[in-house]
Design a protein around this motif. Structure first.
Motif, mmCIF file in Angstrom:
data_model
loop_
_atom_site.group_PDB
_atom_site.id
_atom_site.type_symbol
_atom_site.label_atom_id
_atom_site.label_comp_id
_atom_site.label_asym_id
_atom_site.label_seq_id
_atom_site.Cartn_x
_atom_site.Cartn_y
_atom_site.Cartn_z
ATOM 1 N N PRO A 47 15.826 -29.148 49.157
ATOM 2 C CA PRO A 47 16.433 -30.007 50.180
ATOM 3 C C PRO A 47 15.893 -31.433 50.085
ATOM 4 C CG PRO A 47 15.597 -27.971 51.149
ATOM 5 C CD PRO A 47 15.132 -28.004 49.737
ATOM 6 N N LYS A 48 16.693 -32.380 50.566
ATOM 7 C CA LYS A 48 16.312 -33.793 50.443
ATOM 8 C C LYS A 48 15.034 -34.129 51.188
ATOM 9 C CE LYS A 48 20.822 -35.577 49.405
ATOM 10 N NZ LYS A 48 21.904 -36.471 49.742
ATOM 11 N N ASN A 49 14.810 -33.513 52.350
ATOM 12 C CA ASN A 49 13.589 -33.840 53.090
ATOM 13 C C ASN A 49 12.344 -33.369 52.338
ATOM 14 O OD1 ASN A 49 14.021 -31.117 53.515
ATOM 15 N ND2 ASN A 49 13.722 -31.215 55.727
ATOM 16 N N LEU A 50 12.438 -32.251 51.612
ATOM 17 C CA LEU A 50 11.296 -31.815 50.811
ATOM 18 C C LEU A 50 11.084 -32.721 49.604
ATOM 19 C CD1 LEU A 50 11.363 -27.916 50.751
ATOM 20 C CD2 LEU A 50 9.790 -29.427 51.914
ATOM 21 N N LEU A 51 12.160 -33.233 49.042
ATOM 22 C CA LEU A 51 12.017 -34.174 47.923
ATOM 23 C C LEU A 51 11.358 -35.467 48.376
ATOM 24 C CD1 LEU A 51 15.379 -33.710 46.005
ATOM 25 C CD2 LEU A 51 13.098 -33.023 45.289
ATOM 26 N N VAL A 52 11.703 -35.924 49.559
ATOM 27 C CA VAL A 52 11.080 -37.134 50.101
ATOM 28 C C VAL A 52 9.596 -36.888 50.365
ATOM 29 C CG1 VAL A 52 11.040 -38.674 52.105
ATOM 30 C CG2 VAL A 52 13.209 -38.065 51.042
ATOM 31 N N MET A 53 9.274 -35.711 50.929
ATOM 32 C CA MET A 53 7.871 -35.376 51.165
ATOM 33 C C MET A 53 7.095 -35.283 49.851
ATOM 34 S SD MET A 53 8.218 -32.533 54.189
ATOM 35 C CE MET A 53 6.569 -31.944 53.957
ATOM 36 N N GLU A 54 7.727 -34.720 48.835
ATOM 37 C CA GLU A 54 7.089 -34.597 47.519
ATOM 38 C C GLU A 54 6.805 -35.980 46.924
ATOM 39 O OE1 GLU A 54 5.945 -32.012 44.220
ATOM 40 O OE2 GLU A 54 6.709 -31.435 46.179
ATOM 41 N N ALA A 55 7.774 -36.882 47.018
ATOM 42 C CA ALA A 55 7.590 -38.231 46.486
ATOM 43 C C ALA A 55 6.512 -38.990 47.263
ATOM 44 C CB ALA A 55 8.910 -38.991 46.533
ATOM 45 N N LEU A 56 6.522 -38.854 48.580
ATOM 46 C CA LEU A 56 5.506 -39.526 49.397
ATOM 47 C C LEU A 56 4.118 -38.975 49.091
ATOM 48 C CD1 LEU A 56 5.043 -41.619 51.609
ATOM 49 C CD2 LEU A 56 5.389 -39.804 53.273
ATOM 50 N N GLY A 57 4.022 -37.662 48.884
ATOM 51 C CA GLY A 57 2.739 -37.063 48.508
ATOM 52 C C GLY A 57 2.243 -37.588 47.167
ATOM 53 N N ALA A 71 6.228 -26.779 46.784
ATOM 54 C CA ALA A 71 5.678 -25.785 45.861
ATOM 55 C C ALA A 71 5.834 -24.379 46.433
ATOM 56 C CB ALA A 71 4.207 -26.089 45.586
ATOM 57 N N TRP A 72 5.577 -24.231 47.729
ATOM 58 C CA TRP A 72 5.726 -22.927 48.370
ATOM 59 C C TRP A 72 7.167 -22.444 48.296
ATOM 60 C CZ3 TRP A 72 8.676 -21.329 52.488
ATOM 61 C CH2 TRP A 72 8.433 -20.041 52.940
ATOM 62 N N LEU A 73 8.124 -23.331 48.535
ATOM 63 C CA LEU A 73 9.532 -22.937 48.497
ATOM 64 C C LEU A 73 9.944 -22.515 47.089
ATOM 65 C CD1 LEU A 73 12.190 -22.656 50.040
ATOM 66 C CD2 LEU A 73 12.687 -25.016 49.426
ATOM 67 N N MET A 74 9.497 -23.226 46.087
ATOM 68 C CA MET A 74 9.846 -22.845 44.711
ATOM 69 C C MET A 74 9.212 -21.512 44.326
ATOM 70 S SD MET A 74 9.840 -26.473 42.725
ATOM 71 C CE MET A 74 10.203 -25.722 41.160
ATOM 72 N N ILE A 75 7.983 -21.269 44.749
ATOM 73 C CA ILE A 75 7.341 -19.989 44.473
ATOM 74 C C ILE A 75 8.060 -18.867 45.206
ATOM 75 C CG2 ILE A 75 5.221 -18.665 44.885
ATOM 76 C CD1 ILE A 75 3.681 -21.274 44.340
ATOM 77 N N TRP A 76 8.451 -19.108 46.454
ATOM 78 C CA TRP A 76 9.163 -18.100 47.244
ATOM 79 C C TRP A 76 10.506 -17.746 46.595
ATOM 80 C CZ3 TRP A 76 7.932 -14.796 50.862
ATOM 81 C CH2 TRP A 76 8.929 -14.196 51.604
ATOM 82 N N ARG A 77 11.251 -18.734 46.177
ATOM 83 C CA ARG A 77 12.543 -18.478 45.535
ATOM 84 C C ARG A 77 12.370 -17.741 44.208
ATOM 85 N NH1 ARG A 77 15.805 -24.152 46.308
ATOM 86 N NH2 ARG A 77 16.196 -23.951 48.540
ATOM 87 N N THR A 78 11.337 -18.104 43.452
ATOM 88 C CA THR A 78 11.086 -17.426 42.183
ATOM 89 C C THR A 78 10.727 -15.963 42.423
ATOM 90 O OG1 THR A 78 10.315 -19.490 41.218
ATOM 91 C CG2 THR A 78 9.696 -17.464 40.081
ATOM 92 N N ALA A 79 9.895 -15.707 43.411
ATOM 93 C CA ALA A 79 9.513 -14.328 43.719
ATOM 94 C C ALA A 79 10.729 -13.524 44.170
ATOM 95 C CB ALA A 79 8.433 -14.316 44.797
ATOM 96 N N GLN A 80 11.605 -14.120 44.965
ATOM 97 C CA GLN A 80 12.798 -13.415 45.416
ATOM 98 C C GLN A 80 13.738 -13.087 44.267
ATOM 99 O OE1 GLN A 80 14.444 -15.930 48.458
ATOM 100 N NE2 GLN A 80 13.597 -14.654 50.075
ATOM 101 N N SER A 81 13.846 -13.977 43.307
ATOM 102 C CA SER A 81 14.755 -13.705 42.193
ATOM 103 C C SER A 81 14.154 -12.717 41.195
ATOM 104 C CB SER A 81 15.143 -14.997 41.488
ATOM 105 O OG SER A 81 14.047 -15.533 40.804
ATOM 106 N N MET A 82 12.819 -12.698 41.083
ATOM 107 C CA MET A 82 12.186 -11.786 40.131
ATOM 108 C C MET A 82 12.100 -10.357 40.662
ATOM 109 S SD MET A 82 9.188 -14.140 38.534
ATOM 110 C CE MET A 82 8.623 -12.908 37.389
#
Length: 89
Positions: free
Chosen positions: A8-18, A60-71
Motif C-alpha cells: 500500500p502507498k502509506n507503507l511505501l511512504v513510511m519505508e521511504a521516510l525510514g 517488512a512484516w507485511l511482506m513476510i506475512w504474505r510470503t508465509a501465507q502463500s508458502m
C-alpha cells in the motif's frame, strides 16, 4: 496469484521516510552534517536510526506475512479447493 511485493502507498511512504532517517543517522554519526546546538550527535544518530527502523518494520512484516501465507496456506486456513481434473478410464 497476488504480487507479494506490492505494498500500500502509506507503507511505501513510511519505508521511504525510514530510509531517509537512517541516511540522516549515518550523516550525523560521521559528522558530515552539523548538529544543532545543545544536541549530541551520537544521541541524535541513535534516535534517527531507531525511528528509521521502526518506520521500516511494518512493510517488512507485511511482506513476510504474505510470503508465509502463500508458502503454507493450510496454516492460515486458506485451503485450495481444486477439483481433480484427471480423467478416469
Amino acid at each position: 496469484m497476488r504480487n507479494l511485493a506490492r505494498l500500500p502507498k502509506n507503507l511505501l511512504v513510511m519505508e521511504a521516510l525510514g530510509g531517509l532517517l537512517i541516511l540522516g543517522a549515518l550523516l550525523f554519526a560521521n559528522h558530515w552534517l552539523s548538529v544543532p546546538a545543545g544536541v549530541d550527535s551520537k544521541t541524535l544518530a541513535t534516535a534517527l536510526l531507531l525511528a528509521g527502523i521502526a518506520l521500516m518494520l511494518p512493510a517488512a512484516w507485511l511482506m513476510i506475512w504474505r510470503t508465509a501465507q502463500s508458502m503454507a496456506p493450510q496454516l492460515f486456513g486458506h485451503t485450495d479447493k481444486k477439483t481433480d481434473t484427471r480423467r478416469r478410464p
